[in-house]
Design a protein around this motif. Structure first.
Motif: not given
Length: 262
Positions: A7, A29, A31-33, A35-38, A40
């Motif tokens: 995931s 990168w 942090e982005g994952a 933030t997107r909820g990839d 949790k």
């Protein structure tokens, strides 16, 4: 770990943001994952080895990126267990145009609040307290210090000082200081606040359950009665990741505008 890695990485090639040192690109990168909820809160990050292989960077780069994430409170490391996404802290929006107590502020938002007492006693005032509160020689002050929490999440360290003429016995404060002051006719009607950003020291960070050096907001408030007398001197430390301070700004009133004042 396989499910989390799948995931986290997805099926597309990994492309980290460009600009700046490689470890900061990797940090952004990750942090982005998050933030997107990839992945949790509570999920484990892929291992240092997996990250290095999939992103095609060195393990030293991965280690530096993760260390920065830990410093910023985005992930936490558990010895022998790995690195995990930190629990999300509820953000509180506080108006700078209203003079309210912490208890009232949280109640308006439907958030439960509790305090952990750090200090409650009568003391000889410091030189700063003497000047701010306008005290005379021989006067004493009541100090109340508490850790403010919502649920199990600490949000702020609050230290208030008042003259014993206003608050003779600090032990009577159980919940809201302002509610008690209102009963005695000493609730402040206005205040001046100064806010500055700084990194939390080790003791403050420990109380607020964040890594030492995390961002914090230091707030000094001097509160006044309608007569202009200072009634309260408060110094608080807030978690930088939990508070947004909001102020409504307006151009001067019509009379000021008419006279050319802006």
């Amino acid at each position: 770990m396989a499910e989390v890695s799948d995931s986290f990485f997805g099926s597309e090639p990994v492309i980290v943001p460009t600009g700046g040192p490689l470890y900061l690109q990797l940090k952004r990168w990750i942090e982005g994952a998050i933030t997107r909820g990839d992945i949790k809160p509570g999920d484990a990050l892929p291992s240092e080895r997996d990250l290095a292989m999939r992103v095609d960077v060195s393990r030293v780069t991965v280690r530096k990126a993760v260390q920065q994430l830990v410093k910023d409170g985005i992930v936490i490391q558990r010895h022998g267990s790995g690195t995990f996404v930190a629990p999300r802290t509820p953000r509180v929006e506080q108006s700078l145009s209203q003079l309210t107590s912490f208890t009232e502020d949280m109640a308006r938002r439907g958030m439960s609040v509790r305090s952990q007492w750090l200090d409650r006693g009568v003391y000889v005032p410091s030189p700063e307290e003497t000047i701010v509160l306008g005290l005379s020689s021989g006067d004493r002050v009541s100090r109340i210090a508490r850790l403010r929490l919502t649920g199990e999440t600490p949000l702020a360290i609050e230290r208030a000082t008042l003259s014993t003429a206003v608050l003779p016995d600090p032990s009577v404060i159980t919940t809201s200081l302002y509610a008690h002051l209102e009963k005695s006719g000493n609730r402040p009607v206005r205040a001046i606040q100064r806010i500055r950003a700084a990194n939390l020291d080790e003791a403050e960070a420990h109380l607020l359950a964040v890594p030492a050096g995390s961002a914090g907001l230091y707030i000094e408030r001097i509160s006044y009665l309608a007569t202009g007398k200072v009634v309260e001197f408060t110094r608080s430390v807030y978690r930088g990741d939990a508070y947004d301070f909001v102020a409504e700004l307006r151009i001067g009133d019509s009379s000021a505008q008419g006279s050319g004042q802006l």
